[in-house]
Write a protein that holds these residues in place. Structure first.
Motif, PDB file in Angstrom:
ATOM      1  N   ALA A  88      11.083  -3.297  18.641  1.00 43.62           N
ATOM      2  CA  ALA A  88      10.125  -2.286  17.713  1.00 43.62           C
ATOM      3  C   ALA A  88      10.929  -1.114  17.214  1.00 43.62           C
ATOM      4  CB  ALA A  88       9.052  -1.860  18.670  1.00 43.62           C
ATOM      5  N   PHE A  89      11.737  -0.446  17.887  1.00 47.49           N
ATOM      6  CA  PHE A  89      12.250   0.884  17.738  1.00 47.49           C
ATOM      7  C   PHE A  89      13.507   0.579  16.813  1.00 47.49           C
ATOM      8  CE2 PHE A  89       9.495   2.321  20.809  1.00 47.49           C
ATOM      9  CZ  PHE A  89       8.823   3.227  20.238  1.00 47.49           C
ATOM     10  N   ILE A  90      14.613  -0.170  17.284  1.00 49.32           N
ATOM     11  CA  ILE A  90      15.840  -0.451  16.820  1.00 49.32           C
ATOM     12  C   ILE A  90      15.583  -1.520  15.478  1.00 49.32           C
ATOM     13  CG2 ILE A  90      18.120  -1.329  17.020  1.00 49.32           C
ATOM     14  CD1 ILE A  90      17.251   0.966  18.914  1.00 49.32           C
ATOM     15  N   GLY A  91      14.965  -2.555  15.679  1.00 54.67           N
ATOM     16  CA  GLY A  91      14.751  -3.594  14.641  1.00 54.67           C
ATOM     17  C   GLY A  91      13.460  -2.876  13.486  1.00 54.67           C
ATOM     18  N   GLU A  96      18.279   4.826  15.731  1.00 49.54           N
ATOM     19  CA  GLU A  96      19.584   4.605  16.155  1.00 49.54           C
ATOM     20  C   GLU A  96      19.476   4.280  17.772  1.00 49.54           C
ATOM     21  OE1 GLU A  96      22.467   4.925  14.692  1.00 49.54           O
ATOM     22  OE2 GLU A  96      21.392   4.845  12.757  1.00 49.54           O
ATOM     23  N   ILE A  97      20.298   3.491  18.239  1.00 56.16           N
ATOM     24  CA  ILE A  97      20.472   2.939  19.555  1.00 56.16           C
ATOM     25  C   ILE A  97      20.531   4.279  20.474  1.00 56.16           C
ATOM     26  CG2 ILE A  97      22.901   2.319  19.712  1.00 56.16           C
ATOM     27  CD1 ILE A  97      20.102   0.467  21.583  1.00 56.16           C
ATOM     28  N   GLN A  98      21.404   5.116  20.257  1.00 52.03           N
ATOM     29  CA  GLN A  98      21.648   6.299  20.991  1.00 52.03           C
ATOM     30  C   GLN A  98      20.334   7.153  21.274  1.00 52.03           C
ATOM     31  OE1 GLN A  98      23.376   5.583  18.270  1.00 52.03           O
ATOM     32  NE2 GLN A  98      25.664   5.246  18.912  1.00 52.03           N
ATOM     33  N   THR A  99      19.535   7.380  20.010  1.00 56.08           N
ATOM     34  CA  THR A  99      18.418   8.152  19.968  1.00 56.08           C
ATOM     35  C   THR A  99      17.360   7.299  20.785  1.00 56.08           C
ATOM     36  OG1 THR A  99      18.849   8.738  17.785  1.00 56.08           O
ATOM     37  CG2 THR A  99      16.753   8.975  18.668  1.00 56.08           C
ATOM     38  N   TYR A 100      17.251   5.961  20.703  1.00 56.04           N
ATOM     39  CA  TYR A 100      16.448   5.156  21.519  1.00 56.04           C
ATOM     40  C   TYR A 100      16.589   5.218  23.192  1.00 56.04           C
ATOM     41  CZ  TYR A 100      14.171   1.741  24.192  1.00 56.04           C
ATOM     42  OH  TYR A 100      13.503   0.690  25.079  1.00 56.04           O
TER      43      TYR A 100
END
Length: 128
Positions: A88-91, A96-100
């Protein structure tokens, strides 16, 4: 014969645990999205309440080995929360993965804190 901890009930509870905060985040983001700190605080409270309610529901069928169940459920439920989030969030939202990891995934650490903490208390009271 010992029954498995990896039951459909465990996975259904894990799905509920992810779905409830995710769905509730939508209307709360509409109201508090511009104030990130308030939004994240509210979502943390919603996650904690959901974890407590789902864990209490799960424990209704458990009468022993509370710590063992809490360790397994913690691992399964954290994974069941992070994996769909990644899609959901990355795709979907292109976060950004770091933000997630620093803003969302870290909040899922409340799951083992609540599960292992309460299971430890249950084990201690059962052994008295």
């Amino acid at each position: 014969m010992k029954s498995s901890i990896l039951t459909p009930r465990l996975f259904i509870c894990g799905m509920i645990l992810w779905i409830v905060p995710f769905v509730l985040a939508i209307p709360f983001f509409q109201f508090f999205g511009s104030n990130r700190i308030v939004f994240k605080s509210i979502m943390g409270v919603i996650l904690a309440i959901t974890v407590v309610l789902v864990w209490n529901f799960y424990l209704k069928k458990i009468h022993s080995e509370f710590l063992k169940h809490s360790y397994v459920a913690s691992c399964v439920w954290v994974l069941m929360s992070i994996v769909p989030d990644l899609f959901a969030f990355i795709g979907g939202f292109q976060m950004e993965i770091q933000t997630y990891l620093s803003e969302i995934a870290i909040s899922y650490l409340v799951i083992p804190v609540i599960l292992i903490g309460s299971a430890s208390a249950l084990e201690n009271s059962a052994n008295r």
